[in-house]
Design a protein around this motif. Structure first.
Motif, PDB file in Angstrom:
ATOM      1  N   ILE A   1      53.697 108.951  60.939  1.00  0.00           N
ATOM      2  CA  ILE A   1      54.397 108.408  59.765  1.00  0.00           C
ATOM      3  C   ILE A   1      55.880 108.226  60.076  1.00  0.00           C
ATOM      4  O   ILE A   1      56.483 107.217  59.716  1.00  0.00           O
ATOM      5  CB  ILE A   1      54.203 109.347  58.555  1.00  0.00           C
ATOM      6  N   GLN A   2      56.456 109.216  60.748  1.00  0.00           N
ATOM      7  CA  GLN A   2      57.873 109.145  61.125  1.00  0.00           C
ATOM      8  C   GLN A   2      58.136 107.946  62.030  1.00  0.00           C
ATOM      9  O   GLN A   2      59.111 107.204  61.825  1.00  0.00           O
ATOM     10  CB  GLN A   2      58.283 110.442  61.822  1.00  0.00           C
ATOM     11  N   GLU A   3      57.280 107.742  63.016  1.00  0.00           N
ATOM     12  CA  GLU A   3      57.447 106.616  63.941  1.00  0.00           C
ATOM     13  C   GLU A   3      57.300 105.286  63.210  1.00  0.00           C
ATOM     14  O   GLU A   3      58.038 104.328  63.487  1.00  0.00           O
ATOM     15  CB  GLU A   3      56.428 106.720  65.076  1.00  0.00           C
ATOM     16  N   ARG A   4      56.346 105.220  62.262  1.00  0.00           N
ATOM     17  CA  ARG A   4      56.190 104.002  61.469  1.00  0.00           C
ATOM     18  C   ARG A   4      57.451 103.722  60.652  1.00  0.00           C
ATOM     19  O   ARG A   4      57.943 102.585  60.619  1.00  0.00           O
ATOM     20  CB  ARG A   4      54.988 104.149  60.530  1.00  0.00           C
ATOM     21  N   ASP A   5      57.987 104.761  60.006  1.00  0.00           N
ATOM     22  CA  ASP A   5      59.192 104.599  59.197  1.00  0.00           C
ATOM     23  C   ASP A   5      60.385 104.196  60.054  1.00  0.00           C
ATOM     24  O   ASP A   5      61.232 103.407  59.620  1.00  0.00           O
ATOM     25  CB  ASP A   5      59.501 105.889  58.440  1.00  0.00           C
ATOM     26  N   GLU A   6      60.455 104.754  61.262  1.00  0.00           N
ATOM     27  CA  GLU A   6      61.546 104.396  62.174  1.00  0.00           C
ATOM     28  C   GLU A   6      61.458 102.927  62.588  1.00  0.00           C
ATOM     29  O   GLU A   6      62.481 102.247  62.705  1.00  0.00           O
ATOM     30  CB  GLU A   6      61.516 105.307  63.409  1.00  0.00           C
ATOM     31  N   THR A  54      67.170  97.174  59.787  1.00  0.00           N
ATOM     32  CA  THR A  54      68.539  97.172  60.325  1.00  0.00           C
ATOM     33  C   THR A  54      68.807  95.907  61.129  1.00  0.00           C
ATOM     34  O   THR A  54      69.876  95.296  60.998  1.00  0.00           O
ATOM     35  CB  THR A  54      68.767  98.414  61.204  1.00  0.00           C
ATOM     36  N   ASN A  55      67.831  95.519  61.957  1.00  0.00           N
ATOM     37  CA  ASN A  55      67.999  94.297  62.750  1.00  0.00           C
ATOM     38  C   ASN A  55      68.150  93.072  61.853  1.00  0.00           C
ATOM     39  O   ASN A  55      68.976  92.192  62.104  1.00  0.00           O
ATOM     40  CB  ASN A  55      66.810  94.114  63.693  1.00  0.00           C
ATOM     41  N   LYS A  56      67.325  93.039  60.782  1.00  0.00           N
ATOM     42  CA  LYS A  56      67.392  91.922  59.849  1.00  0.00           C
ATOM     43  C   LYS A  56      68.744  91.891  59.145  1.00  0.00           C
ATOM     44  O   LYS A  56      69.352  90.826  58.958  1.00  0.00           O
ATOM     45  CB  LYS A  56      66.271  92.023  58.821  1.00  0.00           C
ATOM     46  N   LYS A  57      69.223  93.082  58.767  1.00  0.00           N
ATOM     47  CA  LYS A  57      70.514  93.168  58.091  1.00  0.00           C
ATOM     48  C   LYS A  57      71.645  92.724  59.011  1.00  0.00           C
ATOM     49  O   LYS A  57      72.571  92.021  58.594  1.00  0.00           O
ATOM     50  CB  LYS A  57      70.754  94.614  57.631  1.00  0.00           C
ATOM     51  N   ASP A  96      75.596  88.674  60.726  1.00  0.00           N
ATOM     52  CA  ASP A  96      76.084  87.712  61.716  1.00  0.00           C
ATOM     53  C   ASP A  96      76.065  86.291  61.151  1.00  0.00           C
ATOM     54  O   ASP A  96      76.976  85.496  61.390  1.00  0.00           O
ATOM     55  CB  ASP A  96      75.228  87.780  62.988  1.00  0.00           C
ATOM     56  N   ALA A  97      75.009  85.989  60.378  1.00  0.00           N
ATOM     57  CA  ALA A  97      74.902  84.646  59.784  1.00  0.00           C
ATOM     58  C   ALA A  97      76.000  84.415  58.764  1.00  0.00           C
ATOM     59  O   ALA A  97      76.564  83.309  58.684  1.00  0.00           O
ATOM     60  CB  ALA A  97      73.527  84.478  59.137  1.00  0.00           C
ATOM     61  N   ILE A  98      76.335  85.443  57.974  1.00  0.00           N
ATOM     62  CA  ILE A  98      77.405  85.313  56.974  1.00  0.00           C
ATOM     63  C   ILE A  98      78.738  85.037  57.659  1.00  0.00           C
ATOM     64  O   ILE A  98      79.480  84.129  57.267  1.00  0.00           O
ATOM     65  CB  ILE A  98      77.492  86.595  56.119  1.00  0.00           C
ATOM     66  N   VAL A  99      79.041  85.820  58.677  1.00  0.00           N
ATOM     67  CA  VAL A  99      80.302  85.630  59.409  1.00  0.00           C
ATOM     68  C   VAL A  99      80.351  84.235  60.023  1.00  0.00           C
ATOM     69  O   VAL A  99      81.378  83.544  59.966  1.00  0.00           O
ATOM     70  CB  VAL A  99      80.467  86.714  60.491  1.00  0.00           C
TER      71      VAL A  99
END
Length: 384
Positions: free
Chosen positions: A213-218, A225-228, A233-236
């Motif tokens: 479960i921990q690995e799935r959540d990670e 995080t990558n999407k954010k 980067d797109a906003i800038v």
């Protein structure tokens, strides 16, 4: 200047004096026991005062009551148990361990920790005693739900005695409690290599499931995080492409999202973002006459500012109806420190690239003033 006296310095005791002291201690101990027989202590040590009562006992007291000189009996017993000159490190460590065990038995876990800690500080060279001290301190931490400390002490006990089963089991349990499932699994597998204990089998199963479960959540968090980061980067990139000037940025390479985070009232949670390829901004509207503000939390760059203002007017606080689209002027303060009037019929995106416009704290800000009013004149004069 006072000279040294016999009371100021202690001379080493001679053999004769030691013998006399021992005889005196024996006599005082006999007297003490006899007094107990004459006046039997029937109440026990009350739960709320047991420490106080224990400290009055000659064998357990560590300091003299009321600052008086300790009796030979109390001083002798204290030396017997706690004086490093009268005890070997092994004996002293054991004495502190006994104190810790006494408090642990009475569920005074914080006092037990103090006792075991003093024993550890002795640094005796017996690995079994050290393993026991760390294991017992780990047990005290466990009962206080200090699981990180319990894990640390359990593993320290194992460093002195790798075959200490109780320490390893507690290390496994503590690791599971703080989500260190790999550590828990390692200790469980070590225990199961020695015996097939049902409790350990169950703990291992739980740790493996929680690890999945921990690995799935990670993985989810990493994707989020990558999407954010991609969105940031797109906003800038879009801000640079549109040519919007950002405060405190010397050039395009100096622009980052931290300089676009709103810090103005009511706008901290509405940072600029992208929806369907359109930048949406928090916009601050200020009314100098009343020292009031409005925040439009998501204003599209391809919509006239006028559309946003129409939703704000008439304002509930404008009892004289001075503020409406046809009777106000709208200004921004440029990086030249001067006010500049704008046309609210223009899209917000066009206003953001006007000459002298500078984006501050990630929030476009505009002043609203009644056209031709005294307050507008004072506002303009304040810049002269």
């Amino acid at each position: 200047m006072a000279g040294n006296s016999e009371a100021d310095t202690k001379k080493p005791m001679s053999d004769t004096e030691r013998l006399e002291l021992c005889q005196k201690l024996d006599q005082e101990l006999d007297d003490f026991i006899n007094s107990l027989e004459r006046k039997r202590y029937t109440e026990g040590w009350p739960e709320d005062r047991w420490e106080e009562e224990m400290d009055k006992h000659p064998f357990f007291m560590k300091s003299n009551p009321d600052g008086d000189e300790m009796s030979p009996l109390a001083e002798g017993l204290a030396k017997l148990k706690y004086d490093p000159e009268e005890n070997t490190p092994m004996v002293l460590a054991n004495n502190y361990k006994e104190d810790g065990n006494f408090n642990f038995k009475h569920k005074n876990y914080r006092l037990a920790i103090l006792g075991y800690t003093e024993g550890i500080k002795v640094k005796c060279d017996d690995p079994e005693i050290n393993a026991s001290l760390y294991n017992n301190r780990a047990a005290s931490h466990w009962h206080l739900k200090n699981y990180r400390s319990a894990l640390y002490d359990s593993e320290k006990a194992l460093s002195f005695n790798p075959e200490h089963t109780k320490a390893r089991l507690r290390a496994a349990k503590s690791a599971c409690q703080i989500a260190k499932y790999d550590v828990c699994i390692q200790h469980c597998e070590k225990l199961l290599s020695q015996s097939n204990d049902k409790e350990v089998v169950e703990l291992l199963s739980i740790a493996k499931k929680k690890k999945l479960i921990q690995e799935r959540d990670e993985r989810k968090e990493k994707r989020r995080t990558n999407k954010k980061e991609e969105e940031r980067d797109a906003i800038v990139k879009m801000i640079i492409e549109r040519g919007i000037r950002v405060s405190n940025c010397d050039d395009e390479d100096d622009i980052d999202l931290s300089k676009l985070e709103p810090c103005l009232p009511d706008s901290q949670d509405c940072m600029v973002h992208i929806e369907n390829g359109v930048l949406k901004w928090p916009v601050l509207i200020m009314y100098p006459e009343y020292q009031m503000t409005d925040v439009v939390k998501s204003c599209p760059e391809n919509v006239p500012l006028l559309n946003q203002l129409e939703q704000l007017f008439p304002a509930p606080w404008d009892t004289n109806n001075k503020y409406n689209i046809s009777t106000v002027n709208i200004y921004f303060e440029g990086y030249d420190k001067m006010p500049h009037v704008i046309d609210p019929k223009k899209n917000l995106g066009d206003l953001l690239v006007m000459k002298y416009f500078e984006l501050k704290a990630g929030t476009p800000a505009f002043f609203i003033l009644p056209r031709g009013s005294v307050i507008e004149s004072r506002f303009l004069e304040s810049y002269l």
